[in-house]
Design a protein around this motif. Sequence first.
Motif: not given
Length: 176
Positions: A64-71, A73-78
């Motif tokens: 769950v933590t990994f998914i939120f980190v991915v989200l 990173l997606i919002t920052r386009r990184l």
Amino acid sequence: MPIMQKRLSYHWPEIQLNIWLIVVLAGSATCLGIFSWFMVIQSTMNLGTPWLFPFMVTTSALAVTFIFVVLGLITRRLLLPGILILGSFILFVLFLTGLIETSLQLYGVVGNINSNCQNYVVNDKSRGNNINTLAWLTQITICNCWKTAFAFELVNVIFYIWMMVMSWQVHRNYYH
């Protein structure tokens, strides 16, 4: 004269990425809830806690933590493919370990929860407004939670393999 740097930009298939995020988040959150509840049951009954329960709680919380980190990173386009490949591989191994132990408990010779549920719960239905019916409802819920946890662990294992393949393709397409 300032030197302009080219910013890395990877093309992610949005629909596939969104489906992956939703399914893995739902599967991880479900496993987190089920195994947390199993730990509460064990504690309430003054029984020892099998290693699988805290292992899956920790694995699911990491997912769950990994998914939120991915989200984030997606919002920052990184979002980089390497991050998803590494994170997906680690979580794949953890969920595969949990899947193997869950399947041994659910369908194995020693644990055989599925047969016990079939013999002592499913085939022994209780009806009416009494304590026996309440106990039966709790038992059937526990049986169904084991099957649900197994199913979502299997789905997560498959989806982490899918993400590793998809991330590798995104990485490869950037350089070709």
